[in-house]
Enzyme design. Structure first.
Site, PDB file in Angstrom:
ATOM      1  N   GLN A 132       8.137   4.986  -6.356  1.00 18.20           N
ATOM      2  CA  GLN A 132       8.757   4.384  -5.183  1.00 18.20           C
ATOM      3  C   GLN A 132      10.230   4.764  -5.031  1.00 18.20           C
ATOM      4  OE1 GLN A 132       8.980   0.147  -4.971  1.00 18.20           O
ATOM      5  NE2 GLN A 132       9.983  -0.097  -6.946  1.00 18.20           N
ATOM      6  N   TRP A 166      17.001   3.190   1.995  1.00 17.57           N
ATOM      7  CA  TRP A 166      16.029   3.186   3.092  1.00 17.57           C
ATOM      8  C   TRP A 166      16.366   4.287   4.098  1.00 17.57           C
ATOM      9  CZ3 TRP A 166      15.377  -2.794   4.188  1.00 17.57           C
ATOM     10  CH2 TRP A 166      14.822  -3.385   3.047  1.00 17.57           C
ATOM     11  N   ASP A 195       5.603  -0.834   3.274  1.00 22.65           N
ATOM     12  CA  ASP A 195       6.121  -2.167   2.980  1.00 22.65           C
ATOM     13  C   ASP A 195       6.610  -2.879   4.247  1.00 22.65           C
ATOM     14  OD1 ASP A 195       6.773  -4.298   1.396  1.00 22.65           O
ATOM     15  OD2 ASP A 195       8.429  -3.317   0.348  1.00 22.65           O
ATOM     16  N   GLU A 231       6.587  -7.626   8.224  1.00 21.55           N
ATOM     17  CA  GLU A 231       6.513  -9.045   8.557  1.00 21.55           C
ATOM     18  C   GLU A 231       7.828  -9.562   9.135  1.00 21.55           C
ATOM     19  OE1 GLU A 231       8.116  -8.799   4.397  1.00 21.55           O
ATOM     20  OE2 GLU A 231       6.465  -7.868   5.483  1.00 21.55           O
ATOM     21  N   ASP A 239       4.889  -9.883  -3.205  1.00 23.26           N
ATOM     22  CA  ASP A 239       5.750  -9.906  -4.381  1.00 23.26           C
ATOM     23  C   ASP A 239       5.633 -11.214  -5.157  1.00 23.26           C
ATOM     24  OD1 ASP A 239       6.565  -7.452  -3.458  1.00 23.26           O
ATOM     25  OD2 ASP A 239       8.397  -8.210  -2.534  1.00 23.26           O
ATOM     26  N   HIS A 247       3.454  -2.269 -11.365  1.00 24.29           N
ATOM     27  CA  HIS A 247       4.758  -2.295 -10.697  1.00 24.29           C
ATOM     28  C   HIS A 247       5.795  -2.717 -11.733  1.00 24.29           C
ATOM     29  CE1 HIS A 247       7.917  -2.691  -7.818  1.00 24.29           C
ATOM     30  NE2 HIS A 247       7.132  -2.732  -6.760  1.00 24.29           N
TER      31      HIS A 247
END
Length: 528
Positions: free
Chosen positions: A112, A128, A237, A240, A304, A378
């Protein structure tokens, strides 16, 4: 669980009725009364359907005929672990070498931090700006090619936010935030300015997926920066976080678009795969969803969880999310092995309000996830504070063992995925889906069925060495000992020993599917 990133507006009753809403606005379902259910929605019009069937599985089939159904994962995913790690090319090569020493079946390395890392208040987070950071991963193409020779795929990470990075971090690469700003692709606030959302120590802007041009632009990023760099899977990811008070290109209110944004995000990722002709070979996993997410998503994950044993946001909550999500069309779903969120600052640990991942929790989570659709680790938000799969030889050996168990179920999972694609049935199932006439099954939150032929009761409490397992009607064979339990007249509870390495797992006596799995386990030397 108190929160969800995938709030499907749907429920099934014990009277074999089902109700779902077609609105995208937020709604409130009140199911506390025994004889009535109330549904409120933040809209002047409510749209939905009521379904009737003979069984819960029939209701799921009717429901998913409307929402869409998830396609089978690429076959290669079934044959090994998804190794989640960070740290750069040399570290990946070093860990790969250690895993080979244990003959670990590996389907992919999920890297990641391919975009580079930044330190923030909660630990380590990513830049990002969705492009390869060759300082972290020099010789990326060679790494991807070397892994591919061994049948191992490489995965990465993206989300629909962008940050405006400093020039020293860009180092000649594209500034995606600037590109999106110049083309007016970012969500605005009420003043007409770019809506910046705080995330720990930094602010980010959300790509406006209601804008068709922004969607095409983001799809081009996926094609060029992810697929173009050889990645065959990724975490998609967030989604939301579409703002309720945001101003969108489509002129929709944030109240109406918030839930739909998660569906559009999955659609953008899926269309990018289809447009380069990689369906059935490439996949992604997302946590945010709504009614029609199953039509577009290739896999879900449960967000998470804390690295704890707590009911509401620890390992037990991952199981609750897994079995409840399957009722609403999320047929291929999984959780991070070991959880994600830790609060491991020394002063908080000393005060008893911090927490970090223990070896026991990691091992028990491996045991549970070996019987789920995807076996993926993870490191978490504070990797150095947590026990990892590669902390020492013991953790490596344990991880390798459960990866082999997972791989032995490949044929069975493939059959279940094919079934899910045509019926919407989840791979991981609540007991009441197959035993609706047994009122005891409606109360079960700590067991699950994998398909119809295997029953798993993971150990969800620290220090526990046995589990009081509810066995539905029929005869069930204990996987590890071969002992038979159960009653052909009614369901029953049975106290089952569960030392580390032997969670209570049963299969239906006489099952041909179970027999095929047993043969695979014995062939690999995993079962006597």
């Amino acid at each position: 669980m108190f929160s969800s990133y995938a709030p499907a507006p749907h429920f099934i009753t014990s009277k074999m009725r089902s109700l779902f809403l077609m609105n995208t606005e937020p709604s409130v379902f009140d199911l506390r009364e025994k004889e009535t259910a109330s549904v409120r929605i933040f809209s002047n019009r409510m749209q939905g359907r009521i379904l009737a069937g003979e069984t819960p599985l029939e209701l799921i089939e009717l429901y998913t005929a409307h929402t869409g159904r998830m396609a089978p994962l690429p076959e290669w995913v079934n044959y090994g672990a998804i190794v989640g790690m960070q740290g750069g090319t040399r570290l990946v090569q070093s860990v790969w070498e250690k895993l080979r020493a244990f003959n670990t079946p590996i389907a992919g390395f999920w890297l990641q931090d391919w975009v580079g890392q930044r330190k923030t208040a909660i630990g380590k987070q990513l830049w990002w700006n969705w492009q390869l950071d060759e300082n972290t991963y020099p010789n990326w193409k060679e790494l991807v090619a070397d892994l591919a020779q061994e049948g191992i795929s490489v995965g990465v990470y993206i989300n629909p936010f962008l940050v405006n990075p400093p020039s020293e971090q860009i180092q000649g690469r594209r500034n995606l935030y600037q590109e999106a700003e110049e083309q007016d692709f970012l969500v605005k606030d009420e003043a007409g300015e770019i809506y910046l959302v705080d995330n720990t120590d930094f602010a980010a802007a959300l790509v406006d997926l209601s804008n068709p041009n922004a969607r095409e632009w983001f799809k081009s990023l996926i094609k060029e920066e992810i697929l173009g760099n050889g990645a065959k899977f990724w975490m998609a990811d967030f989604a939301e976080a579409a703002q309720f008070d945001g101003k969108f290109y489509s002129q929709e209110s944030g109240l109406s678009y918030h839930n739909q944004y998660a569906v559009d995000w999955a659609q953008v990722n899926r269309e990018a795969i289809a447009e380069v002709g990689k369906e059935g070979e490439v996949w992604f996993f997302n946590r945010a969803g709504y009614l029609k997410t199953p039509l577009f998503s290739t896999a879900m994950w449960l967000g998470d969880q804390n690295v704890t044993w707590k009911e509401n946001d620890g390992m037990p909550s991952a199981l609750k999310g897994l079995i409840s999500g399957g009722i609403s069309g999320f047929s291929i779903n999984h959780s991070d092995i070991g959880g994600y969120t830790s609060i491991a600052y020394p002063i908080l640990l000393a005060l008893g309000i911090g927490f970090k991942r223990s070896k026991e929790l990691l091992f028990r989570w491996m045991e549970m996830n070996a019987f789920s659709p995807i076996f993926r680790t993870h490191e978490g938000n504070q990797p150095d504070a947590n026990v990892q799969f590669n902390t020492n030889d013991e953790t490596l050996a344990t991880f390798s063992y459960w990866a082999k168990i997972y791989a032995a179920f490949a044929g069975y999972r493939k059959k279940l995925m094919a079934e899910a694609a045509t019926t919407g049935y989840p791979l991981v199932r609540h007991l009441f889906l197959h035993y609706p006439d047994d009122p005891n099954t409606y109360k079960i939150e700590d067991e699950f069925l994998l398909g119809s032929e295997f029953l798993i009761a993971p150990v969800l409490k620290p220090g526990a060495t046995s589990v009081n397992v509810y066995l539905p009607i029929g005869k069930w064979v204990h996987l590890w000992s071969g002992n038979t339990y159960g009653n052909v007249a009614q369901g029953m509870y049975q106290q089952i020993d569960a030392p580390l390495g032997q969670p209570p797992v049963f299969y239906r006596q006489g099952s041909p599917d179970a027999q095929a799995v047993l043969e695979a386990l014995k062939e690999k030397g995993l079962l006597n």
